[in-house]
Design a protein around this motif. Structure first.
Motif, PDB file in Angstrom:
ATOM      1  N   VAL A  49       0.810  -1.219   0.000  1.00 36.28           N
ATOM      2  CA  VAL A  49       0.000   0.000   0.000  1.00 36.28           C
ATOM      3  C   VAL A  49       0.846   1.272   0.000  1.00 36.28           C
ATOM      4  N   SER A  50       2.161   1.146   0.127  1.00 35.00           N
ATOM      5  CA  SER A  50       3.016   2.335   0.238  1.00 35.00           C
ATOM      6  C   SER A  50       2.973   3.191  -1.021  1.00 35.00           C
ATOM      7  N   LEU A  51       2.971   2.593  -2.200  1.00 36.92           N
ATOM      8  CA  LEU A  51       2.907   3.376  -3.434  1.00 36.92           C
ATOM      9  C   LEU A  51       1.581   4.114  -3.536  1.00 36.92           C
ATOM     10  N   TYR A  52       0.499   3.435  -3.206  1.00 42.93           N
ATOM     11  CA  TYR A  52      -0.823   4.073  -3.223  1.00 42.93           C
ATOM     12  C   TYR A  52      -0.831   5.289  -2.312  1.00 42.93           C
ATOM     13  N   ARG A  53      -0.351   5.129  -1.100  1.00 40.91           N
ATOM     14  CA  ARG A  53      -0.341   6.227  -0.133  1.00 40.91           C
ATOM     15  C   ARG A  53       0.552   7.375  -0.592  1.00 40.91           C
ATOM     16  N   GLN A  54       1.703   7.046  -1.149  1.00 43.78           N
ATOM     17  CA  GLN A  54       2.611   8.078  -1.643  1.00 43.78           C
ATOM     18  C   GLN A  54       1.972   8.866  -2.779  1.00 43.78           C
ATOM     19  N   LEU A  55       1.328   8.182  -3.707  1.00 39.43           N
ATOM     20  CA  LEU A  55       0.688   8.864  -4.834  1.00 39.43           C
ATOM     21  C   LEU A  55      -0.468   9.744  -4.373  1.00 39.43           C
ATOM     22  N   VAL A  56      -1.283   9.244  -3.468  1.00 35.49           N
ATOM     23  CA  VAL A  56      -2.403  10.041  -2.968  1.00 35.49           C
ATOM     24  C   VAL A  56      -1.876  11.273  -2.232  1.00 35.49           C
ATOM     25  N   ASP A  57      -0.832  11.116  -1.423  1.00 37.08           N
ATOM     26  CA  ASP A  57      -0.233  12.265  -0.737  1.00 37.08           C
ATOM     27  C   ASP A  57       0.267  13.304  -1.739  1.00 37.08           C
ATOM     28  N   ASN A  58       0.929  12.845  -2.785  1.00 38.98           N
ATOM     29  CA  ASN A  58       1.426  13.769  -3.808  1.00 38.98           C
ATOM     30  C   ASN A  58       0.286  14.457  -4.548  1.00 38.98           C
ATOM     31  N   LEU A  59      -0.777  13.720  -4.807  1.00 38.30           N
ATOM     32  CA  LEU A  59      -1.931  14.314  -5.488  1.00 38.30           C
ATOM     33  C   LEU A  59      -2.645  15.328  -4.600  1.00 38.30           C
ATOM     34  N   ILE A  60      -2.671  15.084  -3.298  1.00 39.02           N
ATOM     35  CA  ILE A  60      -3.257  16.068  -2.380  1.00 39.02           C
ATOM     36  C   ILE A  60      -2.512  17.382  -2.489  1.00 39.02           C
ATOM     37  N   TYR A  61      -1.201  17.329  -2.535  1.00 34.63           N
ATOM     38  CA  TYR A  61      -0.393  18.541  -2.679  1.00 34.63           C
ATOM     39  C   TYR A  61      -0.659  19.212  -4.025  1.00 34.63           C
ATOM     40  N   LEU A  62      -0.907  18.432  -5.049  1.00 33.87           N
ATOM     41  CA  LEU A  62      -1.154  18.979  -6.388  1.00 33.87           C
ATOM     42  C   LEU A  62      -2.479  19.734  -6.474  1.00 33.87           C
ATOM     43  N   THR A  63      -3.401  19.495  -5.555  1.00 28.46           N
ATOM     44  CA  THR A  63      -4.692  20.186  -5.599  1.00 28.46           C
ATOM     45  C   THR A  63      -4.559  21.691  -5.364  1.00 28.46           C
ATOM     46  N   VAL A  64      -3.400  22.148  -4.913  1.00 24.91           N
ATOM     47  CA  VAL A  64      -3.181  23.587  -4.728  1.00 24.91           C
ATOM     48  C   VAL A  64      -3.386  24.319  -6.046  1.00 24.91           C
ATOM     49  N   THR A  65      -2.863  23.764  -7.121  1.00 15.13           N
ATOM     50  CA  THR A  65      -3.012  24.408  -8.437  1.00 15.13           C
ATOM     51  C   THR A  65      -3.992  23.670  -9.344  1.00 15.13           C
ATOM     52  N   HIS A  66      -4.502  22.551  -8.901  1.00 17.84           N
ATOM     53  CA  HIS A  66      -5.479  21.786  -9.684  1.00 17.84           C
ATOM     54  C   HIS A  66      -6.702  21.503  -8.811  1.00 17.84           C
ATOM     55  N   PRO A  67      -7.470  22.523  -8.467  1.00 19.05           N
ATOM     56  CA  PRO A  67      -8.627  22.296  -7.600  1.00 19.05           C
ATOM     57  C   PRO A  67      -9.679  21.383  -8.224  1.00 19.05           C
ATOM     58  N   ASN A  68      -9.610  21.199  -9.535  1.00 17.30           N
ATOM     59  CA  ASN A  68     -10.578  20.339 -10.211  1.00 17.30           C
ATOM     60  C   ASN A  68     -10.377  18.859  -9.897  1.00 17.30           C
ATOM     61  N   ILE A  69      -9.264  18.480  -9.270  1.00 15.22           N
ATOM     62  CA  ILE A  69      -9.076  17.082  -8.877  1.00 15.22           C
ATOM     63  C   ILE A  69      -9.396  16.870  -7.396  1.00 15.22           C
ATOM     64  N   ALA A  70      -9.780  17.918  -6.701  1.00 11.55           N
ATOM     65  CA  ALA A  70      -9.997  17.826  -5.248  1.00 11.55           C
ATOM     66  C   ALA A  70     -11.067  16.799  -4.887  1.00 11.55           C
ATOM     67  N   TYR A  71     -12.171  16.766  -5.608  1.00 11.37           N
ATOM     68  CA  TYR A  71     -13.232  15.810  -5.287  1.00 11.37           C
ATOM     69  C   TYR A  71     -12.749  14.370  -5.474  1.00 11.37           C
ATOM     70  N   ALA A  72     -12.066  14.114  -6.582  1.00  9.20           N
ATOM     71  CA  ALA A  72     -11.564  12.760  -6.836  1.00  9.20           C
ATOM     72  C   ALA A  72     -10.547  12.352  -5.770  1.00  9.20           C
ATOM     73  N   ILE A  73      -9.711  13.282  -5.347  1.00  9.23           N
ATOM     74  CA  ILE A  73      -8.739  12.995  -4.297  1.00  9.23           C
ATOM     75  C   ILE A  73      -9.449  12.738  -2.974  1.00  9.23           C
ATOM     76  N   HIS A  74     -10.498  13.493  -2.719  1.00  5.76           N
ATOM     77  CA  HIS A  74     -11.297  13.271  -1.509  1.00  5.76           C
ATOM     78  C   HIS A  74     -11.844  11.846  -1.483  1.00  5.76           C
ATOM     79  N   ILE A  75     -12.317  11.382  -2.603  1.00  2.46           N
ATOM     80  CA  ILE A  75     -12.895  10.035  -2.688  1.00  2.46           C
ATOM     81  C   ILE A  75     -11.827   8.969  -2.432  1.00  2.46           C
ATOM     82  N   ILE A  76     -10.691   9.050  -3.145  1.00  2.00           N
ATOM     83  CA  ILE A  76      -9.701   7.979  -3.014  1.00  2.00           C
ATOM     84  C   ILE A  76      -8.927   8.042  -1.703  1.00  2.00           C
ATOM     85  N   SER A  77      -8.873   9.209  -1.083  1.00  2.00           N
ATOM     86  CA  SER A  77      -8.146   9.300   0.191  1.00  2.00           C
ATOM     87  C   SER A  77      -8.910   8.608   1.325  1.00  2.00           C
ATOM     88  N   GLN A  78     -10.156   8.304   1.115  1.00  2.00           N
ATOM     89  CA  GLN A  78     -10.937   7.583   2.119  1.00  2.00           C
ATOM     90  C   GLN A  78     -10.497   6.130   2.261  1.00  2.00           C
TER      91      GLN A  78
END
Length: 106
Positions: A49-78
């Motif tokens: 699960v480490s790769l999954y967690r690392q990618l989700v963490d990186n995508l959370i940081y990316l939402t600063v300039t890509h707010p359009n992915i925030a909902y999808a990140i919210h879903i997968i971070s659950q």
């Protein structure tokens, strides 16, 4: 009065994230299919699960300039505790979307 403007971009960060070579060369027009309903029991549990967690963490940081992915990140971070294969597939879909939008700025 000055008309100065500022642009916020994470193009380099997104490029570095995509340089991991996890996704293919395709892009997708949306980060998440609106008809997808994920649960904790979908798919097969990921062995590592480490790769999954690392990618989700990186995508959370990316939402600063890509707010359009925030909902999808919210879903997968659950599903950070026990991600399944289908959840990882959604992460890859979001990465494909991010690949097509690396030049976007705020």
């Amino acid at each position: 009065m000055s008309t100065a403007s500022y642009l916020l971009s994470q193009a380099k960060y997104a490029s570095n994230l995509l340089a991991l070579g996890i996704i293919d060369s395709f892009t997708t027009p949306t980060p998440l299919d609106p008809n997808v309903h994920l649960t904790s029991f979908d798919g097969v549990p990921l062995e590592d699960v480490s790769l999954y967690r690392q990618l989700v963490d990186n995508l959370i940081y990316l939402t600063v300039t890509h707010p359009n992915i925030a909902y999808a990140i919210h879903i997968i971070s659950q599903f950070m505790v026990a991600p399944q294969t289908i959840h990882f597939t959604v992460v890859l879909c979001i990465l494909r979307y991010a690949k097509g939008t690396t030049g976007h700025e705020i």
